[in-house]
Scaffold this motif. Structure first.
Motif, PDB file in Angstrom:
ATOM      1  N   GLN A 106      36.787 120.791  10.338  1.00 44.69           N
ATOM      2  CA  GLN A 106      35.848 121.433   9.472  1.00 44.69           C
ATOM      3  C   GLN A 106      34.493 120.364   9.278  1.00 44.69           C
ATOM      4  O   GLN A 106      33.469 121.058   8.894  1.00 44.69           O
ATOM      5  CB  GLN A 106      36.606 121.379   8.030  1.00 44.69           C
ATOM      6  N   GLU A 107      34.685 119.175   9.722  1.00 45.47           N
ATOM      7  CA  GLU A 107      33.580 118.251   9.516  1.00 45.47           C
ATOM      8  C   GLU A 107      32.388 118.500  10.727  1.00 45.47           C
ATOM      9  O   GLU A 107      31.447 118.243  10.658  1.00 45.47           O
ATOM     10  CB  GLU A 107      34.139 116.806   9.422  1.00 45.47           C
ATOM     11  N   LEU A 108      33.161 118.856  11.705  1.00 47.44           N
ATOM     12  CA  LEU A 108      32.439 119.191  12.917  1.00 47.44           C
ATOM     13  C   LEU A 108      31.696 120.412  12.850  1.00 47.44           C
ATOM     14  O   LEU A 108      30.646 120.636  13.433  1.00 47.44           O
ATOM     15  CB  LEU A 108      33.432 119.227  14.310  1.00 47.44           C
ATOM     16  N   ASN A 109      32.146 121.566  12.209  1.00 50.67           N
ATOM     17  CA  ASN A 109      31.524 122.813  11.891  1.00 50.67           C
ATOM     18  C   ASN A 109      31.981 123.144  10.393  1.00 50.67           C
ATOM     19  O   ASN A 109      32.758 123.910  10.146  1.00 50.67           O
ATOM     20  CB  ASN A 109      32.150 123.851  13.047  1.00 50.67           C
ATOM     21  N   PRO A 110      31.177 122.752   9.430  1.00 49.20           N
ATOM     22  CA  PRO A 110      31.406 123.108   8.110  1.00 49.20           C
ATOM     23  C   PRO A 110      31.070 124.561   7.746  1.00 49.20           C
ATOM     24  O   PRO A 110      31.561 125.016   6.678  1.00 49.20           O
ATOM     25  CB  PRO A 110      30.266 122.276   7.280  1.00 49.20           C
ATOM     26  N   ARG A 111      30.368 125.377   8.708  1.00 50.54           N
ATOM     27  CA  ARG A 111      30.126 126.531   8.327  1.00 50.54           C
ATOM     28  C   ARG A 111      31.200 127.778   9.013  1.00 50.54           C
ATOM     29  O   ARG A 111      31.036 128.915   8.884  1.00 50.54           O
ATOM     30  CB  ARG A 111      28.646 126.966   8.926  1.00 50.54           C
ATOM     31  N   ASN A 112      32.155 127.028   9.554  1.00 48.43           N
ATOM     32  CA  ASN A 112      33.341 127.817  10.234  1.00 48.43           C
ATOM     33  C   ASN A 112      34.250 128.546   9.277  1.00 48.43           C
ATOM     34  O   ASN A 112      35.039 127.720   8.669  1.00 48.43           O
ATOM     35  CB  ASN A 112      33.899 127.209  11.318  1.00 48.43           C
ATOM     36  N   ALA A 113      34.229 129.708   8.880  1.00 44.14           N
ATOM     37  CA  ALA A 113      34.817 130.179   7.802  1.00 44.14           C
ATOM     38  C   ALA A 113      36.428 130.150   8.136  1.00 44.14           C
ATOM     39  O   ALA A 113      37.232 129.713   7.176  1.00 44.14           O
ATOM     40  CB  ALA A 113      34.696 131.770   7.436  1.00 44.14           C
ATOM     41  N   GLU A 114      36.713 130.606   9.249  1.00 48.99           N
ATOM     42  CA  GLU A 114      38.314 130.615   9.692  1.00 48.99           C
ATOM     43  C   GLU A 114      38.891 129.374   9.658  1.00 48.99           C
ATOM     44  O   GLU A 114      40.114 129.013   9.178  1.00 48.99           O
ATOM     45  CB  GLU A 114      38.347 131.191  11.243  1.00 48.99           C
ATOM     46  N   ILE A 115      38.392 128.141   9.978  1.00 38.41           N
ATOM     47  CA  ILE A 115      38.948 126.959   9.804  1.00 38.41           C
ATOM     48  C   ILE A 115      39.314 126.696   8.198  1.00 38.41           C
ATOM     49  O   ILE A 115      40.216 126.056   7.800  1.00 38.41           O
ATOM     50  CB  ILE A 115      37.900 125.871  10.277  1.00 38.41           C
ATOM     51  N   ARG A 116      38.184 126.955   7.432  1.00 34.47           N
ATOM     52  CA  ARG A 116      38.295 126.698   6.073  1.00 34.47           C
ATOM     53  C   ARG A 116      39.583 127.690   5.353  1.00 34.47           C
ATOM     54  O   ARG A 116      40.449 127.002   4.746  1.00 34.47           O
ATOM     55  CB  ARG A 116      37.143 126.897   5.256  1.00 34.47           C
ATOM     56  N   PHE A 117      39.692 128.735   5.950  1.00 34.76           N
ATOM     57  CA  PHE A 117      40.842 129.668   5.524  1.00 34.76           C
ATOM     58  C   PHE A 117      42.026 128.855   6.110  1.00 34.76           C
ATOM     59  O   PHE A 117      43.117 128.960   5.153  1.00 34.76           O
ATOM     60  CB  PHE A 117      40.666 130.953   6.138  1.00 34.76           C
ATOM     61  N   VAL A 118      42.297 128.456   7.259  1.00 38.42           N
ATOM     62  CA  VAL A 118      43.529 127.950   7.685  1.00 38.42           C
ATOM     63  C   VAL A 118      43.832 126.734   6.858  1.00 38.42           C
ATOM     64  O   VAL A 118      44.948 126.484   6.336  1.00 38.42           O
ATOM     65  CB  VAL A 118      43.289 127.821   9.125  1.00 38.42           C
ATOM     66  N   LEU A 119      42.741 125.803   6.703  1.00 36.40           N
ATOM     67  CA  LEU A 119      43.106 124.804   5.817  1.00 36.40           C
ATOM     68  C   LEU A 119      43.292 124.927   4.416  1.00 36.40           C
ATOM     69  O   LEU A 119      44.374 124.494   3.850  1.00 36.40           O
ATOM     70  CB  LEU A 119      41.605 123.760   5.889  1.00 36.40           C
ATOM     71  N   GLY A 120      42.923 126.176   3.870  1.00 33.41           N
ATOM     72  CA  GLY A 120      43.180 126.542   2.391  1.00 33.41           C
ATOM     73  C   GLY A 120      44.866 126.819   2.709  1.00 33.41           C
ATOM     74  O   GLY A 120      45.418 126.249   1.351  1.00 33.41           O
ATOM     75  N   GLY A 139      35.122 129.078   2.638  1.00 32.99           N
ATOM     76  CA  GLY A 139      35.144 130.095   3.490  1.00 32.99           C
ATOM     77  C   GLY A 139      34.716 131.225   3.387  1.00 32.99           C
ATOM     78  O   GLY A 139      33.812 132.114   4.257  1.00 32.99           O
ATOM     79  N   LEU A 140      35.020 131.909   2.121  1.00 33.74           N
ATOM     80  CA  LEU A 140      34.493 133.157   1.656  1.00 33.74           C
ATOM     81  C   LEU A 140      32.922 133.190   1.485  1.00 33.74           C
ATOM     82  O   LEU A 140      32.431 134.312   1.339  1.00 33.74           O
ATOM     83  CB  LEU A 140      35.227 133.767   0.616  1.00 33.74           C
ATOM     84  N   LYS A 141      32.292 132.092   1.215  1.00 31.02           N
ATOM     85  CA  LYS A 141      30.880 132.376   1.216  1.00 31.02           C
ATOM     86  C   LYS A 141      30.330 132.761   2.697  1.00 31.02           C
ATOM     87  O   LYS A 141      29.119 133.306   2.425  1.00 31.02           O
ATOM     88  CB  LYS A 141      30.330 130.882   0.851  1.00 31.02           C
ATOM     89  N   PHE A 142      31.062 132.231   3.536  1.00 29.20           N
ATOM     90  CA  PHE A 142      30.354 132.567   4.898  1.00 29.20           C
ATOM     91  C   PHE A 142      30.916 133.807   5.427  1.00 29.20           C
ATOM     92  O   PHE A 142      30.383 134.458   6.315  1.00 29.20           O
ATOM     93  CB  PHE A 142      30.636 131.473   6.019  1.00 29.20           C
ATOM     94  N   LYS A 143      32.314 134.305   5.129  1.00 26.03           N
ATOM     95  CA  LYS A 143      32.834 135.547   5.349  1.00 26.03           C
ATOM     96  C   LYS A 143      33.423 136.263   4.279  1.00 26.03           C
ATOM     97  O   LYS A 143      34.788 136.233   4.147  1.00 26.03           O
ATOM     98  CB  LYS A 143      33.980 135.216   6.544  1.00 26.03           C
ATOM     99  N   PRO A 144      32.591 136.811   3.568  1.00 24.74           N
ATOM    100  CA  PRO A 144      33.253 137.370   2.147  1.00 24.74           C
ATOM    101  C   PRO A 144      33.976 138.535   2.190  1.00 24.74           C
ATOM    102  O   PRO A 144      34.851 138.814   1.257  1.00 24.74           O
ATOM    103  CB  PRO A 144      31.989 137.570   1.272  1.00 24.74           C
TER     104      PRO A 144
END
Length: 290
Positions: A106-120, A139-144
């Motif tokens: 996530q630090e390498l790509n903060p705008r990747n929604a899928e990474i944030r979804f899995v992290l959540g 994540g939903l901000k980038f992929k609502p």
């Protein structure tokens, strides 16, 4: 002495005898190391990541993990290797390691929604609902328009005690995916905990109408109707639900599926009835599928 003479002859041959150059004692030969550029290393790392992914598809998680770990060492600045490693750790139920790897991705790509979804989802599994909500919302901000992430956010709000927000997320998920009966089912779970039993019953009826083979809403409906005094219909529904999936007779399994305290207490009484106990005994006696 013979060895000394050999050494002298060697030095004379090399033109070093009598010179001021002194032999260097105690040093080994310095090996030649093949230098690989970063692009080659990264490509090797990505190839290993692909191998890990293929192994994971065949449920060979131990082999997949070892390759994914090496992939992050060879390609440490590539978010894909860290995301894969994090996902594999989570599948292996090594949640802390999974979260750490996903944080790196996530630090390498903060705008990747899928990474944030899995992290959540990973935070949710550790009962860290606050961080789960934060990652899913970002994540939903980038992929609502992602019904799965909206559903997960509903679950996180529900476990965090934010019932109205949970229902709103489930409704959005269902609006995006019309046959997503788990969203309707979970609205019923929330409403039952809020004391809105009739509303919960209506939701479970709708979920069953979407998928008549869904055991969970059918059992929840049976429990609610039994509590209201409709014994005959509820017991028949309960039998049908447990024949569809007997795992729902396990209270721990129900809790993992987000059944709240009120519904579990009512389910405990329902499952203890002689008719349901007899049905469960019959199910246990049936030959198991190979």
């Amino acid at each position: 002495m013979q060895n000394r003479n050999l050494l002298v002859c060697l030095l004379i041959t090399l033109g070093l005898w009598g010179s001021n150059i002194k032999p260097i004692l105690g040093q080994a030969l310095v090996p030649h190391i093949l230098q690989l550029d970063s692009a080659q290393l990264e490509q090797t790392g990505l190839s290993l990541a692909e191998e890990a992914l293929q192994l994971a598809r065949f449920q060979q998680f131990e082999l997949a993990l070892s390759r994914a770990e090496l992939a992050t060492e060879l390609a440490p600045n590539n978010q894909r290797t860290w995301a894969l490693l994090g996902s594999l750790y989570i599948q292996a139920e090594e949640l802390e390691e999974g979260i750490a790897a996903l944080q790196q991705a996530q630090e390498l790509n903060p705008r990747n929604a899928e990474i944030r979804f899995v992290l959540g989802r990973a935070y949710f599994q550790t009962s860290d609902y606050k961080n789960a909500i934060e990652q899913l919302r970002k994540g939903l901000k980038f992929k609502p328009e992602n019904p799965g992430a909206l559903f997960d956010l509903g679950n996180a709000y529900y476990k965090h005690g934010k019932f109205k927000r949970a229902i709103a997320q489930y409704e959005q998920a269902y609006d995006l995916e019309e046959n997503l009966w788990p969203a309707i089912n979970n609205i019923g779970l929330v409403q039952y905990e809020m004391g809105k039993v009739d509303d919960a019953i209506a939701q479970w009826r709708e979920a069953v109408s979407i998928d008549s083979k869904a055991a969970e809403p059918l059992l929840a409906l049976a429990v609610a109707l039994y509590t209201q005094g409709d014994k005959e219909q509820s017991l028949a529904m309960g039998e049908e639900a447990l024949r569809l999936d007997s795992k729902y007779a396990d209270l721990d399994y129900l809790e993992k599926h987000l059944w709240g305290k009120r519904l579990i207490e009512d389910a405990k009484r329902f499952l203890a009835t002689p008719r349901i106990q007899e049905t469960l005994a019959q199910i246990e006696d049936l030959p198991q599928s190979p």
